[in-house]
Design an enzyme around this catalytic site. Sequence first.
Site, PDB file in Angstrom:
ATOM      1  N   ASP A  67       0.811  -1.221   0.000  1.00 33.59           N
ATOM      2  CA  ASP A  67       0.000   0.000   0.000  1.00 33.59           C
ATOM      3  C   ASP A  67       0.842   1.267   0.000  1.00 33.59           C
ATOM      4  OD1 ASP A  67       0.950  -0.493   2.562  1.00 33.59           O
ATOM      5  OD2 ASP A  67      -1.010  -0.959   3.394  1.00 33.59           O
ATOM      6  N   ASN A 136      -7.740  -3.105  14.293  1.00 35.23           N
ATOM      7  CA  ASN A 136      -9.112  -3.391  13.843  1.00 35.23           C
ATOM      8  C   ASN A 136      -9.160  -4.555  12.858  1.00 35.23           C
ATOM      9  OD1 ASN A 136      -8.027  -2.301  11.538  1.00 35.23           O
ATOM     10  ND2 ASN A 136      -9.417  -0.556  11.394  1.00 35.23           N
ATOM     11  N   HIS A 138      -7.302  -4.840  10.124  1.00 32.55           N
ATOM     12  CA  HIS A 138      -6.988  -4.559   8.713  1.00 32.55           C
ATOM     13  C   HIS A 138      -5.705  -5.275   8.283  1.00 32.55           C
ATOM     14  CE1 HIS A 138      -4.715  -0.582   9.831  1.00 32.55           C
ATOM     15  NE2 HIS A 138      -3.826  -1.504   9.568  1.00 32.55           N
ATOM     16  N   GLU A 143      -9.709  -1.933   5.306  1.00 32.39           N
ATOM     17  CA  GLU A 143     -10.368  -1.668   6.586  1.00 32.39           C
ATOM     18  C   GLU A 143     -11.603  -2.563   6.734  1.00 32.39           C
ATOM     19  OE1 GLU A 143      -8.763  -0.022   8.617  1.00 32.39           O
ATOM     20  OE2 GLU A 143      -8.004   1.892   7.896  1.00 32.39           O
TER      21      GLU A 143
END
Length: 241
Positions: A67, A136, A138, A143
Amino acid sequence: MKLIRTENYAEMSLEAGKIIVDKVRSNPILTLGLATGSTPKGVYDYLIQDHEANRTTYTKVKSVNLDEYIGLPAKDPNSYHYFMNQTLFKHLDISENDTHIPNGTASDLEQECLRYEQLIKELGGVDLQLLGIGQNGHIGFNEPGTAFSSRTHIVTLAQNTREANSRFFNSLEEVPTHAITMGIASILDSKEILLLVSGERKAEALNRFVNGEISEDFPASALKYHENVTVIADRDALKYI
Ligand code: F6R
């Protein structure tokens, strides 16, 4: 899924580093999928030390990163281009032309996503993908709520991801709001996956990954569909397991 339990961050990095070096030595033309953030830094240090001490060579290795932030040019110290160059690439003999990271300043970002996905295909896919995990759940910048069928795409970063990553910036406002990331399906196409998890901050996420359900609400759970995943975690991250 294979779980390797380690005492601490250093041991986790060592275990992962050894696996990667073995792969590179047995297949010098492989394509590595790489991650940024705090988690892989120790692994990258190991690769650099090994390269210096044992002359493991990367001249034929290709790399693709997961990313990049949208809007940060490669020379920005907070861009993932900059991170990868400083933390790893400039210390190895890998050719700059063989290191690939999504271009977060492309004029046509949708086109950039397609280009990146095509590039991975042309490289023959990722042989070994290194991953960290967000609190979380990811992976990459996928996400919660991201479709498991997703390919390289543009994402709006979750507020807690921006907060977690603000430690690298002067303020929360400076953290970009969007990023380009390989999708979940792109990640699952990798032949082999190495997920690194360190620290108490990740303990709940690791517990949910190991013991929870498979759900798009928790992106890392998609990895359970993959047949060749090794999780290397340290004692603090394994607190609930
Ligand atoms: C980084 C990436 C992210 C990180 C995750 C954990 O390229 O794709 O998914 O792996 O945010 O970050 P750290 O390692 O900083 O806790």
